[in-house]
Design a protein around this motif. Structure first.
Motif, short mmCIF file in Angstrom:
data_model
loop_
_atom_site.label_atom_id
_atom_site.label_comp_id
_atom_site.label_asym_id
_atom_site.label_seq_id
_atom_site.Cartn_x
_atom_site.Cartn_y
_atom_site.Cartn_z
N THR A 48 7.19 7.93 -11.82
CA THR A 48 6.80 6.64 -11.26
C THR A 48 7.89 6.08 -10.36
O THR A 48 7.61 5.52 -9.29
CB THR A 48 6.49 5.65 -12.39
OG1 THR A 48 5.53 6.21 -13.28
CG2 THR A 48 5.94 4.35 -11.84
N ALA A 49 9.13 6.23 -10.77
CA ALA A 49 10.25 5.77 -9.96
C ALA A 49 10.31 6.53 -8.63
O ALA A 49 10.56 5.93 -7.57
CB ALA A 49 11.56 5.95 -10.72
N LEU A 64 7.20 5.38 -1.58
CA LEU A 64 6.41 4.33 -0.94
C LEU A 64 7.28 3.42 -0.10
O LEU A 64 6.92 3.07 1.03
CB LEU A 64 5.68 3.52 -2.02
CG LEU A 64 4.81 2.35 -1.53
CD1 LEU A 64 3.67 2.86 -0.66
CD2 LEU A 64 4.27 1.57 -2.73
N GLY A 65 8.44 3.05 -0.63
CA GLY A 65 9.36 2.21 0.13
C GLY A 65 9.87 2.89 1.38
O GLY A 65 9.93 2.28 2.46
N VAL A 115 0.19 -1.46 -8.62
CA VAL A 115 -0.29 -0.29 -9.39
C VAL A 115 0.88 0.39 -10.08
O VAL A 115 0.84 0.68 -11.29
CB VAL A 115 -1.03 0.70 -8.46
CG1 VAL A 115 -1.36 1.98 -9.23
CG2 VAL A 115 -2.29 0.07 -7.90
N LEU A 116 1.95 0.63 -9.33
CA LEU A 116 3.13 1.28 -9.91
C LEU A 116 3.83 0.36 -10.91
O LEU A 116 4.42 0.85 -11.89
CB LEU A 116 4.10 1.68 -8.79
CG LEU A 116 3.60 2.79 -7.86
CD1 LEU A 116 4.59 3.01 -6.72
CD2 LEU A 116 3.38 4.08 -8.62
N LEU A 117 3.76 -0.94 -10.70
CA LEU A 117 4.37 -1.87 -11.65
C LEU A 117 3.67 -1.82 -13.00
O LEU A 117 4.33 -1.83 -14.06
CB LEU A 117 4.32 -3.29 -11.08
CG LEU A 117 4.90 -4.39 -11.99
CD1 LEU A 117 6.36 -4.12 -12.29
CD2 LEU A 117 4.71 -5.76 -11.35
N ALA A 126 13.29 0.78 -9.11
CA ALA A 126 12.90 1.51 -7.90
C ALA A 126 11.87 0.73 -7.09
O ALA A 126 11.81 0.85 -5.86
CB ALA A 126 12.38 2.89 -8.25
N LEU A 127 11.05 -0.08 -7.76
CA LEU A 127 10.02 -0.85 -7.05
C LEU A 127 10.61 -1.93 -6.15
O LEU A 127 9.90 -2.47 -5.29
CB LEU A 127 9.08 -1.49 -8.07
CG LEU A 127 7.99 -0.58 -8.63
CD1 LEU A 127 7.30 -1.23 -9.81
CD2 LEU A 127 6.97 -0.24 -7.54
#
Length: 362
Positions: free
Chosen positions: A51-52, A58-59, A91-93, A107-108
């Motif tokens: 996920t990280a 994405l970033g 979603v990732l959160l 990472a988000l």
């Protein structure tokens, strides 16, 4: 079988029952593999590494979108819908919270920061009161089944200058008739037209089909006009003349080989950028369906000279297409030498685009 054998079997069965009774209610301890036990002991920084990684990817995608290849129109397609990539963050959160992963949560911060740096300025209302001139642009759609209703709705919008794109030959007379009372001055060049309450002068078509070099190249324009999807005129106002361009750049299409066809749009944009660079009037307004957002690299030659009225004075993202559920702002009002006071979308008409409007001042 003898009686002795039977007695022995009975004793054996009873003995097994007694042993089962002695062990009933107890469980044999499970022996797990060492690697499984180590996974169970992983702390919050070691959980959710996938996920990280997705959050970091994405970033980076948002930060480095300009470096992604445009072969097959991939870069253009990505930039058209770039604001929507922010939906990946919640979603990732949720996944990071479910996994209790501190590494994923940290990472988000990268995609959140990237999205805010790109689009944070579009959140909220940036409009101001006032404005000397109200301009409206609308792709009325050639297949519009209600040109009369569309024309009347636009006339009631209060626009001082009204630009229409994708005017079909069959509907042209209808628009001219319905808009004549509100707009005594107008011009139609091919499939684009401009209606104005103030006089027009120095009107001419703009060739967006000519093959030009990079912006700044001294290559002369083609002698033969091959396209009639853009025009240039001067609108006389009480505060001085304004050069107004109306343009409908080529459509983009998903091709049979899975690509994103942008060649015509890109060529049109480059030719229009040359025309704008040669414009001598210090006050310039560009109205039209550019088939691209201001984030699209293909419009860089245009957006480097003019800025978006909506970005400056709109409310929210200002998506204009498709009308039923807008996901992108490809209908633009771009300005130079004037100030946008407010920008907004008008209600849906018979077109698949929403009309866009802006109040400008100088």
């Amino acid at each position: 079988m003898t009686r002795v054998d039977v007695a022995e079997k009975v004793r054996d069965v009873r003995a097994q029952g007694d042993r089962a009774a002695d062990t009933r209610g107890t469980r044999r301890p499970r022996v797990s593999h060492p690697s499984i036990r180590s996974l169970r002991r992983r702390g919050p920084w070691k959980r959710g590494l996938v996920t990280a990684a997705l959050a970091l990817a994405l970033g980076l995608l948002m930060l480095l979108h300009e470096r992604i290849t445009d072969r097959g129109g991939v870069g253009s397609l990505l930039e058209t819908f770039l604001p929507w990539f922010g939906l990946g963050v919640p979603v990732l959160l949720v996944i990071a919270l479910w996994r209790r992963s501190a590494s994923a949560a940290i990472a988000l911060l990268l995609p959140v920061t990237a999205w805010l740096s790109l689009f944070g300025g579009l959140l909220g209302d940036r409009s101001q009161p006032g404005g000397d001139l109200i301009v409206v642009s609308h792709n009325v759609a050639a297949e519009n089944a209600d040109p009369v209703g569309t024309a009347r709705a636009l006339a009631a919008s209060g626009a001082d200058v009204l630009a229409l794109e994708e005017i079909s030959e069959e509907a042209r007379g209808t628009y001219e008739k319905e808009l004549a009372k509100a707009y005594p001055h107008h011009t139609v060049q091919g499939t684009v037209g401009l209606w104005s309450r103030s006089p027009l002068s120095h009107t001419r078509p703009v060739d967006t089909e000519q093959d030009v070099g990079p912006l700044g190249d001294s290559k002369p324009p083609s002698a033969k006009l091959t396209g009639n999807r853009a025009l240039r005129t001067t609108v006389a106002t009480g505060k001085g003349p304004v050069a107004v361009y109306v343009a409908h750049l080529g459509s983009v299409r998903v091709t049979s080989d899975g690509g994103f066809g942008t060649a015509t749009r890109n060529r049109n944009a480059q030719a229009l950028a040359h025309a704008l660079a040669a414009e001598r009037n210090e006050r310039v307004v560009l109205l039209g369906d550019l088939n691209g957002t201001v984030d699209d690299r293909a419009l860089g030659g245009i957006t480097s000279q003019l800025h978006s009225a909506h970005d400056e004075a709109g409310n929210g993202f200002g998506f204009s297409w498709p009308a039923r559920f807008p996901v992108a702002r490809i209908d633009q009002i771009l300005v130079r030498g004037v100030e946008a006071k407010s920008a907004w979308q008008l209600p849906e008409t018979g077109s698949d685009h929403l009309p866009v409007a802006a109040a400008i001042s100088w």
